[in-house]
Write a protein that holds these residues in place. Structure first.
Motif, mmCIF file in Angstrom:
data_model
loop_
_atom_site.group_PDB
_atom_site.id
_atom_site.type_symbol
_atom_site.label_atom_id
_atom_site.label_comp_id
_atom_site.label_asym_id
_atom_site.label_seq_id
_atom_site.Cartn_x
_atom_site.Cartn_y
_atom_site.Cartn_z
ATOM 1 N N THR A 170 19.977 -36.667 -33.471
ATOM 2 C CA THR A 170 19.347 -36.567 -32.167
ATOM 3 C C THR A 170 20.373 -35.982 -31.208
ATOM 4 O OG1 THR A 170 18.221 -37.734 -30.368
ATOM 5 C CG2 THR A 170 19.898 -38.985 -31.551
ATOM 6 N N HIS A 230 21.080 -33.072 -27.556
ATOM 7 C CA HIS A 230 20.601 -32.168 -26.522
ATOM 8 C C HIS A 230 21.761 -31.373 -25.921
ATOM 9 C CE1 HIS A 230 21.954 -35.609 -24.105
ATOM 10 N NE2 HIS A 230 22.196 -34.719 -23.165
ATOM 11 N N GLN A 231 21.410 -30.278 -25.320
ATOM 12 C CA GLN A 231 22.355 -29.502 -24.530
ATOM 13 C C GLN A 231 22.116 -29.891 -23.084
ATOM 14 O OE1 GLN A 231 24.730 -27.377 -25.267
ATOM 15 N NE2 GLN A 231 24.335 -26.704 -27.352
ATOM 16 N N GLY A 232 23.141 -30.381 -22.414
ATOM 17 C CA GLY A 232 22.973 -30.781 -21.020
ATOM 18 C C GLY A 232 24.188 -30.419 -20.207
ATOM 19 N N HIS A 245 26.966 -30.061 -25.519
ATOM 20 C CA HIS A 245 26.160 -30.487 -26.667
ATOM 21 C C HIS A 245 26.499 -31.935 -27.003
ATOM 22 C CE1 HIS A 245 25.165 -30.151 -31.224
ATOM 23 N NE2 HIS A 245 24.154 -30.641 -30.554
ATOM 24 N N PHE A 279 25.366 -35.334 -29.105
ATOM 25 C CA PHE A 279 24.514 -35.692 -30.242
ATOM 26 C C PHE A 279 25.027 -36.910 -30.971
ATOM 27 C CE2 PHE A 279 27.779 -32.988 -32.036
ATOM 28 C CZ PHE A 279 28.079 -33.592 -33.248
ATOM 29 N N LYS A 325 10.820 -30.507 -30.242
ATOM 30 C CA LYS A 325 12.017 -30.088 -29.511
ATOM 31 C C LYS A 325 11.594 -29.689 -28.099
ATOM 32 C CE LYS A 325 15.556 -26.487 -29.602
ATOM 33 N NZ LYS A 325 16.068 -25.304 -30.273
ATOM 34 N N ASN A 326 12.330 -30.158 -27.096
ATOM 35 C CA ASN A 326 12.007 -29.789 -25.722
ATOM 36 C C ASN A 326 13.280 -29.754 -24.886
ATOM 37 O OD1 ASN A 326 12.685 -32.426 -25.060
ATOM 38 N ND2 ASN A 326 10.562 -33.137 -25.078
ATOM 39 N N VAL A 368 14.571 -31.945 -23.139
ATOM 40 C CA VAL A 368 15.344 -33.187 -23.257
ATOM 41 C C VAL A 368 16.228 -33.178 -24.504
ATOM 42 C CG1 VAL A 368 15.175 -35.708 -23.401
ATOM 43 C CG2 VAL A 368 13.540 -34.428 -22.020
ATOM 44 N N GLY A 369 15.799 -32.437 -25.523
ATOM 45 C CA GLY A 369 16.590 -32.361 -26.750
ATOM 46 C C GLY A 369 15.713 -32.333 -27.976
ATOM 47 N N LYS A 370 16.300 -32.662 -29.110
ATOM 48 C CA LYS A 370 15.528 -32.654 -30.348
ATOM 49 C C LYS A 370 16.014 -33.744 -31.286
ATOM 50 C CE LYS A 370 18.345 -29.261 -32.814
ATOM 51 N NZ LYS A 370 18.346 -28.088 -33.685
ATOM 52 N N GLN A 371 15.125 -34.117 -32.216
ATOM 53 C CA GLN A 371 15.457 -35.073 -33.258
ATOM 54 C C GLN A 371 15.125 -34.437 -34.600
ATOM 55 O OE1 GLN A 371 14.340 -39.291 -32.692
ATOM 56 N NE2 GLN A 371 13.231 -38.559 -30.900
#
Length: 102
Positions: free
Chosen positions: A14, A16-18, A22, A24, A82-83, A85-88
């Protein structure tokens, strides 16, 4: 050894790029080895990586939990897409089954 011949594989990611880059969290089990990685740049934290080998009994228990969950009978229709907010991601190979959700 038994573990090195067993195709059992499990990976969960899990991230995200914020604004902290990165970030995770990832677990991966393969051939007796469990790997863990956690990358948080919050307050200048750095990448944490851990690796350990599981006893055959621990591997059997992990496999039992996965099989009992019946996750390999599911499809990824309800898996979070995936959006922003991030992905799993989840990948499981157990018995004759193989799933990959992302």
């Amino acid at each position: 050894s038994m573990a090195s011949n067993d195709p059992f594989y499990l990976r969960y990611y899990t991230g995200h790029q914020g604004r902290h880059g990165h970030e995770f969290l990832e677990f991966e089990y393969s051939k007796g080895r469990l790997r863990y990685a956690n990358n948080s740049n919050y307050r200048n934290d750095s990448l944490i990586r851990k690796e350990l080998y599981l006893s055959p009994l621990a591997v059997e228990e992990l496999k039992r939990i996965v099989l009992e969950s019946e996750i390999t009978k599911e499809d990824d229709n309800s898996w979070p897409k995936k959006n922003i907010v991030g992905k799993q991601e989840l990948e499981v190979r157990v018995g004759g089954d193989h799933i990959s959700f992302e």
